[in-house]
Scaffold this motif. Structure first.
Motif, PDB file in Angstrom:
ATOM      1  N   ASN A   1       4.385  -2.939  12.138  1.00  0.00           N
ATOM      2  CA  ASN A   1       4.935  -1.595  12.384  1.00  0.00           C
ATOM      3  C   ASN A   1       4.174  -0.546  11.577  1.00  0.00           C
ATOM      4  OD1 ASN A   1       6.615   0.256  13.579  1.00  0.00           O
ATOM      5  ND2 ASN A   1       8.272   0.007  12.085  1.00  0.00           N
ATOM      6  N   ALA A   2       2.842  -0.607  11.666  1.00  0.00           N
ATOM      7  CA  ALA A   2       1.993   0.344  10.939  1.00  0.00           C
ATOM      8  C   ALA A   2       2.324   1.777  11.315  1.00  0.00           C
ATOM      9  CB  ALA A   2       0.534   0.051  11.241  1.00  0.00           C
ATOM     10  N   HIS A   3       2.182   2.658  10.346  1.00  0.00           N
ATOM     11  CA  HIS A   3       2.439   4.092  10.466  1.00  0.00           C
ATOM     12  C   HIS A   3       3.917   4.436  10.522  1.00  0.00           C
ATOM     13  CE1 HIS A   3      -1.747   5.140  10.618  1.00  0.00           C
ATOM     14  NE2 HIS A   3      -1.952   4.389  11.683  1.00  0.00           N
ATOM     15  N   SER A   4       4.784   3.473  10.227  1.00  0.00           N
ATOM     16  CA  SER A   4       6.155   3.865   9.902  1.00  0.00           C
ATOM     17  C   SER A   4       6.141   4.072   8.388  1.00  0.00           C
ATOM     18  CB  SER A   4       7.163   2.795  10.299  1.00  0.00           C
ATOM     19  OG  SER A   4       7.096   1.684   9.417  1.00  0.00           O
ATOM     20  N   ALA A   5       6.936   5.030   7.916  1.00  0.00           N
ATOM     21  CA  ALA A   5       6.860   5.401   6.500  1.00  0.00           C
ATOM     22  C   ALA A   5       7.157   4.218   5.589  1.00  0.00           C
ATOM     23  CB  ALA A   5       7.828   6.553   6.212  1.00  0.00           C
ATOM     24  N   GLU A   6       8.198   3.450   5.903  1.00  0.00           N
ATOM     25  CA  GLU A   6       8.578   2.366   5.000  1.00  0.00           C
ATOM     26  C   GLU A   6       7.546   1.242   5.011  1.00  0.00           C
ATOM     27  OE1 GLU A   6      12.320  -0.664   4.073  1.00  0.00           O
ATOM     28  OE2 GLU A   6      12.658   1.211   5.188  1.00  0.00           O
ATOM     29  N   ALA A   7       7.012   0.913   6.177  1.00  0.00           N
ATOM     30  CA  ALA A   7       6.011  -0.152   6.256  1.00  0.00           C
ATOM     31  C   ALA A   7       4.758   0.228   5.471  1.00  0.00           C
ATOM     32  CB  ALA A   7       5.654  -0.437   7.708  1.00  0.00           C
ATOM     33  N   ASP A   8       4.321   1.481   5.609  1.00  0.00           N
ATOM     34  CA  ASP A   8       3.143   1.931   4.875  1.00  0.00           C
ATOM     35  C   ASP A   8       3.419   1.996   3.378  1.00  0.00           C
ATOM     36  OD1 ASP A   8       1.855   2.091   7.252  1.00  0.00           O
ATOM     37  OD2 ASP A   8       1.710   4.274   7.329  1.00  0.00           O
ATOM     38  N   THR A   9       4.623   2.414   3.013  1.00  0.00           N
ATOM     39  CA  THR A   9       4.979   2.493   1.597  1.00  0.00           C
ATOM     40  C   THR A   9       4.974   1.109   0.963  1.00  0.00           C
ATOM     41  OG1 THR A   9       6.346   4.445   2.014  1.00  0.00           O
ATOM     42  CG2 THR A   9       6.732   3.269  -0.041  1.00  0.00           C
ATOM     43  N   ARG A  10       5.575   0.142   1.638  1.00  0.00           N
ATOM     44  CA  ARG A  10       5.613  -1.223   1.101  1.00  0.00           C
ATOM     45  C   ARG A  10       4.211  -1.811   1.025  1.00  0.00           C
ATOM     46  NH1 ARG A  10       9.240  -4.537  -0.356  1.00  0.00           N
ATOM     47  NH2 ARG A  10      10.893  -3.139   0.399  1.00  0.00           N
ATOM     48  N   ALA A  11       3.392  -1.546   2.028  1.00  0.00           N
ATOM     49  CA  ALA A  11       2.016  -2.034   2.003  1.00  0.00           C
ATOM     50  C   ALA A  11       1.267  -1.436   0.820  1.00  0.00           C
ATOM     51  CB  ALA A  11       1.303  -1.691   3.308  1.00  0.00           C
ATOM     52  N   THR A  12       1.503  -0.156   0.551  1.00  0.00           N
ATOM     53  CA  THR A  12       0.853   0.507  -0.584  1.00  0.00           C
ATOM     54  C   THR A  12       1.255  -0.142  -1.895  1.00  0.00           C
ATOM     55  OG1 THR A  12       0.781   2.623   0.605  1.00  0.00           O
ATOM     56  CG2 THR A  12       0.605   2.713  -1.786  1.00  0.00           C
ATOM     57  N   MET A  13       2.542  -0.423  -2.058  1.00  0.00           N
ATOM     58  CA  MET A  13       3.020  -1.046  -3.291  1.00  0.00           C
ATOM     59  C   MET A  13       2.393  -2.431  -3.476  1.00  0.00           C
ATOM     60  SD  MET A  13       6.931  -1.872  -4.512  1.00  0.00           S
ATOM     61  CE  MET A  13       7.173  -3.148  -3.264  1.00  0.00           C
ATOM     62  N   GLU A  14       2.347  -3.209  -2.403  1.00  0.00           N
ATOM     63  CA  GLU A  14       1.795  -4.558  -2.494  1.00  0.00           C
ATOM     64  C   GLU A  14       0.292  -4.525  -2.775  1.00  0.00           C
ATOM     65  OE1 GLU A  14       2.890  -7.141   0.710  1.00  0.00           O
ATOM     66  OE2 GLU A  14       4.980  -6.468   0.707  1.00  0.00           O
ATOM     67  N   VAL A  15      -0.388  -3.523  -2.207  1.00  0.00           N
ATOM     68  CA  VAL A  15      -1.825  -3.391  -2.458  1.00  0.00           C
ATOM     69  C   VAL A  15      -2.085  -3.102  -3.934  1.00  0.00           C
ATOM     70  CG1 VAL A  15      -3.848  -1.926  -2.044  1.00  0.00           C
ATOM     71  CG2 VAL A  15      -2.531  -2.781  -0.114  1.00  0.00           C
ATOM     72  N   LEU A  16      -1.318  -2.187  -4.534  1.00  0.00           N
ATOM     73  CA  LEU A  16      -1.521  -1.875  -5.949  1.00  0.00           C
ATOM     74  C   LEU A  16      -1.315  -3.107  -6.821  1.00  0.00           C
ATOM     75  CD1 LEU A  16      -2.066   0.038  -8.285  1.00  0.00           C
ATOM     76  CD2 LEU A  16       0.379   0.614  -8.306  1.00  0.00           C
ATOM     77  N   LEU A  17      -0.260  -3.837  -6.570  1.00  0.00           N
ATOM     78  CA  LEU A  17      -0.007  -5.044  -7.364  1.00  0.00           C
ATOM     79  C   LEU A  17      -1.143  -6.054  -7.200  1.00  0.00           C
ATOM     80  CD1 LEU A  17       3.828  -5.449  -6.671  1.00  0.00           C
ATOM     81  CD2 LEU A  17       2.727  -4.454  -8.685  1.00  0.00           C
ATOM     82  N   ALA A  18      -1.679  -6.174  -5.966  1.00  0.00           N
ATOM     83  CA  ALA A  18      -2.797  -7.088  -5.729  1.00  0.00           C
ATOM     84  C   ALA A  18      -4.082  -6.580  -6.382  1.00  0.00           C
ATOM     85  CB  ALA A  18      -3.012  -7.273  -4.223  1.00  0.00           C
ATOM     86  N   GLN A  19      -4.259  -5.238  -6.422  1.00  0.00           N
ATOM     87  CA  GLN A  19      -5.436  -4.666  -7.070  1.00  0.00           C
ATOM     88  C   GLN A  19      -5.442  -4.981  -8.562  1.00  0.00           C
ATOM     89  OE1 GLN A  19      -4.883  -0.591  -5.835  1.00  0.00           O
ATOM     90  NE2 GLN A  19      -6.551  -0.700  -4.330  1.00  0.00           N
ATOM     91  N   ILE A  20      -4.280  -4.874  -9.178  1.00  0.00           N
ATOM     92  CA  ILE A  20      -4.190  -5.161 -10.616  1.00  0.00           C
ATOM     93  C   ILE A  20      -4.552  -6.617 -10.887  1.00  0.00           C
ATOM     94  CG2 ILE A  20      -2.579  -5.286 -12.570  1.00  0.00           C
ATOM     95  CD1 ILE A  20      -1.127  -2.865 -11.287  1.00  0.00           C
ATOM     96  N   GLU A  21      -4.100  -7.497 -10.024  1.00  0.00           N
ATOM     97  CA  GLU A  21      -4.435  -8.924 -10.156  1.00  0.00           C
ATOM     98  C   GLU A  21      -5.937  -9.144  -9.951  1.00  0.00           C
ATOM     99  OE1 GLU A  21      -2.611 -11.614 -10.808  1.00  0.00           O
ATOM    100  OE2 GLU A  21      -0.542 -10.908 -10.692  1.00  0.00           O
ATOM    101  N   ARG A  22      -6.469  -8.523  -8.917  1.00  0.00           N
ATOM    102  CA  ARG A  22      -7.858  -8.787  -8.536  1.00  0.00           C
ATOM    103  C   ARG A  22      -8.855  -8.226  -9.540  1.00  0.00           C
ATOM    104  NH1 ARG A  22     -10.186 -10.244  -3.690  1.00  0.00           N
ATOM    105  NH2 ARG A  22     -12.386  -9.707  -3.438  1.00  0.00           N
ATOM    106  N   TYR A  23      -8.580  -7.005 -10.062  1.00  0.00           N
ATOM    107  CA  TYR A  23      -9.562  -6.338 -10.910  1.00  0.00           C
ATOM    108  C   TYR A  23      -9.272  -6.479 -12.401  1.00  0.00           C
ATOM    109  CZ  TYR A  23     -10.960  -4.305  -6.474  1.00  0.00           C
ATOM    110  OH  TYR A  23     -11.378  -4.144  -5.177  1.00  0.00           O
TER     111      TYR A  23
END
Length: 343
Positions: A150-172
């Motif tokens: 459900n891309a481009h719904s506000a909540e789906a994009d918001t949750r994806a953003t949060m998960e990306v940040l957490l994964a970025q911290i792990e990766r870098y």
């Protein structure tokens, strides 16, 4: 969780009628409030923008006029949104350039007091672009090995953003990064203040990027003929530029920050004028009292009243050889009678 929080971090995303911060409106906002203890709170609001949603925008986020015609406008919802965010730091995807200024524009338009002072801002897109340079969809696939449902719904994009940040911290974790000046740091860490510094390298004054801080921490113009010049220098050289910006099609938050700079500049000019006037004022000569000055004579003197009984003033001096006046006799009276006798 390796992201260490001193206070809540509010991830948020907006769906809007378009991308013009000054003219477009929010139609949906979703906020995921991540607490230091790991708890999550989620609020999603549909908003009646008060203007038609262009078809091209609806085709992106899937929200049409019929979907929001019975929803409240932002003015009615804004205080609840502000209260839910509270004193949280803010995070989003491209949030520094779009979501934060758009949200502030709505708050200001609705007259809702929401301050950005003393907050940290983490733009996940900036981390991604500086480390990998991809879109949110690619970032989610790259970091989380998932596809956004459900891309481009506000909540789906918001949750994806949060998960990306957490994964970025792990990766870098412990990964070094070199900036344009050759400085090497380890910028992606589980600390919001450090992420704030890394994702705000351009140091915007107003988030829309019309003004940015230079290396000395001074506000500079970031567009047009005065790009790169200090705002105060522009006000000195071209005072009308302030009125032009305040009357132009600039975001309200840009105008608010410009007003603050203008007020500070005015106060500085007034202080300079006052100091200049004080310096030009002649100082009274400091002299010791004279000891040789003649003293005033306050001795009482006799007052001689003039004698009004005299026919001449001052009186005619008496001469010794003057003859005494003769008494009036009959001959004198007769001569006078003849002199004044009517014809």
């Amino acid at each position: 969780m390796k992201l260490k929080l001193k206070r809540p971090l509010a991830f948020f995303d907006l769906e809007t009628t378009g991308t013009n911060i000054g003219a477009d409106r929010i139609v949906e906002i979703s906020v995921i409030k991540l607490h230091p203890d790991g708890r999550e709170e989620v609020q999603t609001y549909r908003v009646n923008p008060g203007i038609p949603i262009p078809l091209e925008s609806s085709l992106v986020h899937g929200i049409y006029d019929d979907h929001i015609k019975d929803e409240q406008q932002f003015k009615a919802l804004g205080q609840s949104i502000a209260d839910f965010i509270g004193d949280s730091d803010l995070a989003g995807y491209n949030s520094n350039k779009f979501d934060i200024p758009m949200l502030m524009e709505e708050f200001l338009r609705a007259g809702i007091d929401f301050s950005l002072d003393n907050r940290h801002f983490v733009d996940v897109q900036n981390i991604f672009h500086q480390m990998e340079q991809r879109t949110l969809k690619a970032a989610y696939q790259f970091y989380c090995d998932k596809k956004i449902e459900n891309a481009h719904s506000a909540e789906a994009d918001t949750r994806a953003t949060m998960e990306v940040l957490l994964a970025q911290i792990e990766r870098y974790e412990n990964m070094q990064w070199e900036d344009k000046k050759g400085n090497i740091t380890t910028p992606v860490v589980g600390d919001v203040e450090a992420l704030h510094q890394f994702t705000n390298l351009s140091k915007p004054v107003d988030f829309a990027g019309r003004m940015v801080y230079n290396e000395q921490g001074e506000e500079t113009i970031n567009f047009g003929k005065h790009k790169g010049k200090r705002v105060e220098d522009v006000l000195n050289a071209e005072p009308s530029y302030y009125s032009w910006m305040m009357q132009g099609d600039f975001p309200l938050y840009t105008k608010r920050k410009l007003e603050e700079i203008h007020a500070r500049w005015n106060a500085k000019k007034a202080a300079e004028r006052h100091a200049k006037a004080a310096a030009a004022q002649p100082k009274p000569a400091e002299q010791a009292p004279r000891t040789d000055a003649p003293k005033a004579d306050y001795t009482k003197k006799d007052f001689h009243k003039p004698d009004h009984t005299r026919t001449q003033y001052p009186p005619k001096p008496f001469k010794k050889n003057d003859e005494p006046a003769k008494p009036v006799n009959d001959d004198m009276l007769q001569q006078l009678a003849l002199k004044f006798k009517k014809g």
